[in-house]
Design a protein around this motif. Structure first.
Motif, PDB file in Angstrom:
ATOM      1  N   GLY A  13      13.197  70.673  -8.744  1.00  0.00           N
ATOM      2  CA  GLY A  13      14.090  70.084  -8.214  1.00  0.00           C
ATOM      3  C   GLY A  13      15.274  69.344  -9.149  1.00  0.00           C
ATOM      4  O   GLY A  13      16.065  68.618  -8.791  1.00  0.00           O
ATOM      5  N   LEU A  14      14.855  69.759 -10.377  1.00  0.00           N
ATOM      6  CA  LEU A  14      15.972  69.463 -11.294  1.00  0.00           C
ATOM      7  C   LEU A  14      17.186  70.363 -11.689  1.00  0.00           C
ATOM      8  O   LEU A  14      18.269  69.882 -12.026  1.00  0.00           O
ATOM      9  N   LEU A 174       2.594  66.781 -20.502  1.00  0.00           N
ATOM     10  CA  LEU A 174       3.179  66.335 -19.332  1.00  0.00           C
ATOM     11  C   LEU A 174       4.646  66.235 -19.430  1.00  0.00           C
ATOM     12  O   LEU A 174       5.192  65.657 -20.447  1.00  0.00           O
ATOM     13  N   ALA A 175       5.318  66.986 -18.594  1.00  0.00           N
ATOM     14  CA  ALA A 175       6.980  66.968 -18.570  1.00  0.00           C
ATOM     15  C   ALA A 175       6.996  65.881 -17.571  1.00  0.00           C
ATOM     16  O   ALA A 175       6.597  65.936 -16.103  1.00  0.00           O
ATOM     17  N   VAL A 176       7.859  64.916 -17.883  1.00  0.00           N
ATOM     18  CA  VAL A 176       8.271  63.785 -16.802  1.00  0.00           C
ATOM     19  C   VAL A 176       9.845  63.642 -17.139  1.00  0.00           C
ATOM     20  O   VAL A 176      10.220  63.823 -18.245  1.00  0.00           O
ATOM     21  N   ARG A 228       7.622  60.210  -8.685  1.00  0.00           N
ATOM     22  CA  ARG A 228       8.799  59.425  -8.990  1.00  0.00           C
ATOM     23  C   ARG A 228       9.392  60.323 -10.361  1.00  0.00           C
ATOM     24  O   ARG A 228      10.459  60.030 -10.480  1.00  0.00           O
ATOM     25  N   LEU A 229       8.469  60.240 -11.226  1.00  0.00           N
ATOM     26  CA  LEU A 229       8.926  60.943 -12.555  1.00  0.00           C
ATOM     27  C   LEU A 229       8.965  62.468 -12.610  1.00  0.00           C
ATOM     28  O   LEU A 229       9.116  63.006 -13.589  1.00  0.00           O
ATOM     29  N   HIS A 230       8.899  63.193 -11.455  1.00  0.00           N
ATOM     30  CA  HIS A 230       8.972  64.658 -11.141  1.00  0.00           C
ATOM     31  C   HIS A 230       8.011  65.127 -12.254  1.00  0.00           C
ATOM     32  O   HIS A 230       8.431  66.205 -13.036  1.00  0.00           O
ATOM     33  N   ALA A 231       6.872  64.746 -12.482  1.00  0.00           N
ATOM     34  CA  ALA A 231       5.786  64.902 -13.297  1.00  0.00           C
ATOM     35  C   ALA A 231       5.322  66.403 -13.009  1.00  0.00           C
ATOM     36  O   ALA A 231       5.179  66.927 -12.042  1.00  0.00           O
TER      37      ALA A 231
END
Length: 306
Positions: A13-14, A174-176, A228-231
């Protein structure tokens, strides 16, 4: 499985908005020729081959008597086209031949073009065949369950070729999304320390594990906070293929919707009917590679009897 960058465009979604024009690839034609699938590559080569012959056929037709050995005094377009094919491929059957300065100059130019076309095409085909491919299969989901009393993130990977990959290494992140105090939005990769991140040899299956203790970036984060962080969990694998003596690489990622909390992977070791746990034949049940089962994240301790 689609490439990682395509998955990121669909699932994270980015990346939004219309994709850029495909013509940007012509700025780097070598990379473009190696990146496209084999069917598209073959169609591209055939299209270029046809375009070259059509171009020179039209140029040969500018001189009405430039091609000798034709059925009519003036060569037809078909005769000019197949004369171009023979010239480009250095076939030279001897029936059709150039006449006059203009036709001979065109033949010289096309012969040089044919040499360059064959050389470039041969180099691209060799580069595509010589390119190493890891053939690493990753589990469809990653799970979080208790292991020795500690919540643990687990995912599986398998070597589909079944050969030996030496010096296998695995990195997890972890991608946030992160917003600074000044309001700058960044996509951060935070390392996830694995229980085992390398091996002398990787042959069949590897279950990677990360403990969600106080040192983990995932510690204390609930699913709604991760959303919320799109993790997402991002993984990179590397190793040395013992067969072709080349390094191989693979990557995968699991967005939040493919993280299963309170589940664990099913056992892949299948006991043969005549075998037992103390001995006897065993086999790996590959159908259980992506199979999961419920595993509570909260331990239940029995109360002592009075």
């Amino acid at each position: 499985m689609p490439p990682l960058h395509q998955k990121l465009r669909r699932e994270s979604g980015l990346l939004v908005g219309r994709p850029r024009s495909v013509w940007r690839h012509w700025r780097d034609p070598y990379h473009f020729a190696l990146a496209i699938p084999w069917p598209a590559f073959l169609v591209l080569i055939a299209t270029l081959y046809l375009a070259i012959n059509l171009l020179f056929a039209g140029l040969f037709r500018l001189d009405p008597t430039g091609i000798g050995g034709t059925a009519q005094p003036r060569a037809s377009f078909a005769e000019a086209f197949f004369f171009s094919v023979q010239t480009l491929g250095s076939i030279g059957y001897g029936v059709l031949h150039p006449r006059g300065l203009y036709a001979n100059v065109l033949v010289s130019i096309e012969a040089l073009s044919g040499l360059l076309f064959v050389a470039i095409t041969t180099g691209l085909v060799f580069a595509r065949f010589a390119r190493s491919n890891a053939r690493i299969r990753f589990s469809q989901v990653a799970v979080v369950h208790l292991y020795n009393g500690v919540p643990t993130l687990c995912f599986r990977l398998a070597n589909e070729r079944g050969n030996i990959l030496r010096d296998a290494r695995l990195q997890a992140f972890l991608a946030v999304d992160e917003i600074s105090r000044e309001g700058h939005r960044l996509r951060r990769l935070k390392p996830l320390v694995l229980e085992r991140d390398r091996g002398v040899a990787f042959l069949l299956v590897w279950t990677a594990m990360h403990r969600l203790d106080a040192s983990s970036p995932l510690y204390g984060l609930r699913p709604e906070e991760l959303a919320r962080l799109h993790a997402e969990v991002v993984v990179a694998f590397s190793g040395m293929d013992q067969t072709i003596e080349r390094p191989v690489h693979a990557q995968a990622h699991w967005p939040l919707e493919r993280l299963r909390f309170g589940y664990c992977f099913a056992d892949m070791i299948d006991e043969a009917p005549e075998g037992g746990r103390d001995g006897g034949p065993r086999r790996i049940d590959w159908s259980a590679f992506d199979r999961i089962r419920p595993c509570p994240l909260v331990t239940t301790v029995a109360e002592p009897t009075p």
